[in-house]
Design a protein around this motif. Sequence first.
Motif, PDB file in Angstrom:
ATOM      1  N   PHE A  86      -2.571   4.251  11.195  1.00 13.32           N
ATOM      2  CA  PHE A  86      -1.126   4.062  11.093  1.00 13.32           C
ATOM      3  C   PHE A  86      -0.782   2.584  10.977  1.00 13.32           C
ATOM      4  O   PHE A  86       0.032   2.187  10.145  1.00 13.32           O
ATOM      5  CB  PHE A  86      -0.422   4.690  12.295  1.00 13.32           C
ATOM      6  N   ARG A  87      -1.431   1.746  11.794  1.00 16.32           N
ATOM      7  CA  ARG A  87      -1.208   0.291  11.712  1.00 16.32           C
ATOM      8  C   ARG A  87      -1.507  -0.210  10.300  1.00 16.32           C
ATOM      9  O   ARG A  87      -0.772  -1.006   9.737  1.00 16.32           O
ATOM     10  CB  ARG A  87      -2.084  -0.442  12.708  1.00 16.32           C
ATOM     11  N   LEU A 106      -1.506   1.508   7.482  1.00 16.77           N
ATOM     12  CA  LEU A 106      -0.547   2.043   6.515  1.00 16.77           C
ATOM     13  C   LEU A 106       0.779   1.291   6.548  1.00 16.77           C
ATOM     14  O   LEU A 106       1.358   1.018   5.500  1.00 16.77           O
ATOM     15  CB  LEU A 106      -0.298   3.526   6.774  1.00 16.77           C
ATOM     16  N   VAL A 107       1.275   0.972   7.736  1.00 19.56           N
ATOM     17  CA  VAL A 107       2.593   0.347   7.824  1.00 19.56           C
ATOM     18  C   VAL A 107       2.552  -1.160   7.610  1.00 19.56           C
ATOM     19  O   VAL A 107       3.598  -1.787   7.459  1.00 19.56           O
ATOM     20  CB  VAL A 107       3.324   0.675   9.148  1.00 19.56           C
ATOM     21  N   LEU A 117       0.732   9.201   2.272  1.00 24.14           N
ATOM     22  CA  LEU A 117       0.178   8.670   3.520  1.00 24.14           C
ATOM     23  C   LEU A 117      -1.084   9.396   3.954  1.00 24.14           C
ATOM     24  O   LEU A 117      -1.874   8.865   4.721  1.00 24.14           O
ATOM     25  CB  LEU A 117       1.233   8.737   4.625  1.00 24.14           C
ATOM     26  N   THR A 118      -1.295  10.596   3.446  1.00 28.63           N
ATOM     27  CA  THR A 118      -2.469  11.361   3.852  1.00 28.63           C
ATOM     28  C   THR A 118      -3.747  10.946   3.131  1.00 28.63           C
ATOM     29  O   THR A 118      -4.842  11.229   3.608  1.00 28.63           O
ATOM     30  CB  THR A 118      -2.234  12.860   3.620  1.00 28.63           C
ATOM     31  N   ALA A 136      -6.204   9.032   5.167  1.00 29.27           N
ATOM     32  CA  ALA A 136      -6.748   9.907   6.214  1.00 29.27           C
ATOM     33  C   ALA A 136      -7.851  10.788   5.643  1.00 29.27           C
ATOM     34  O   ALA A 136      -8.868  11.032   6.299  1.00 29.27           O
ATOM     35  CB  ALA A 136      -5.637  10.751   6.825  1.00 29.27           C
ATOM     36  N   ILE A 176       3.522   1.762  18.726  1.00 27.32           N
ATOM     37  CA  ILE A 176       2.250   2.445  18.477  1.00 27.32           C
ATOM     38  C   ILE A 176       1.437   2.480  19.759  1.00 27.32           C
ATOM     39  O   ILE A 176       0.917   3.529  20.151  1.00 27.32           O
ATOM     40  CB  ILE A 176       1.455   1.756  17.342  1.00 27.32           C
ATOM     41  N   VAL A 231      -6.279   7.219  14.875  1.00 26.58           N
ATOM     42  CA  VAL A 231      -4.988   7.489  14.247  1.00 26.58           C
ATOM     43  C   VAL A 231      -4.115   6.237  14.313  1.00 26.58           C
ATOM     44  O   VAL A 231      -3.474   5.865  13.328  1.00 26.58           O
ATOM     45  CB  VAL A 231      -4.279   8.673  14.942  1.00 26.58           C
ATOM     46  N   ALA A 232      -4.098   5.589  15.464  1.00 24.52           N
ATOM     47  CA  ALA A 232      -3.302   4.370  15.621  1.00 24.52           C
ATOM     48  C   ALA A 232      -3.766   3.292  14.650  1.00 24.52           C
ATOM     49  O   ALA A 232      -2.949   2.612  14.033  1.00 24.52           O
ATOM     50  CB  ALA A 232      -3.382   3.869  17.061  1.00 24.52           C
TER      51      ALA A 232
END
Length: 84
Positions: A57-58, A60-61, A70-71, A74, A42, A53-54
Amino acid sequence: MEVPSGKITEQAWYTNMTAGIQHIASWLDGRDVTRELVESLIDKEMGSLYSEVAALFRHLVSEEKFAEFLTLPAYDQLIKGGNE
């Protein structure tokens, strides 16, 4: 993008299957996927250009249970950003 027309051949199917397997193999590169690896990738790919965004993403995962879509998280950020 159009769906190709014509007959599906065994050779074409085999070529696509082989490409998929090679892609996955090169992506994994024989390493275990760990939290540390994900974090480093990442950082490498997103850097400071996409910090929001990072961060998303962090989040989410790293959740124990993945978001259904996943959206959705956001969208929450977009709505909050639009009201500030």
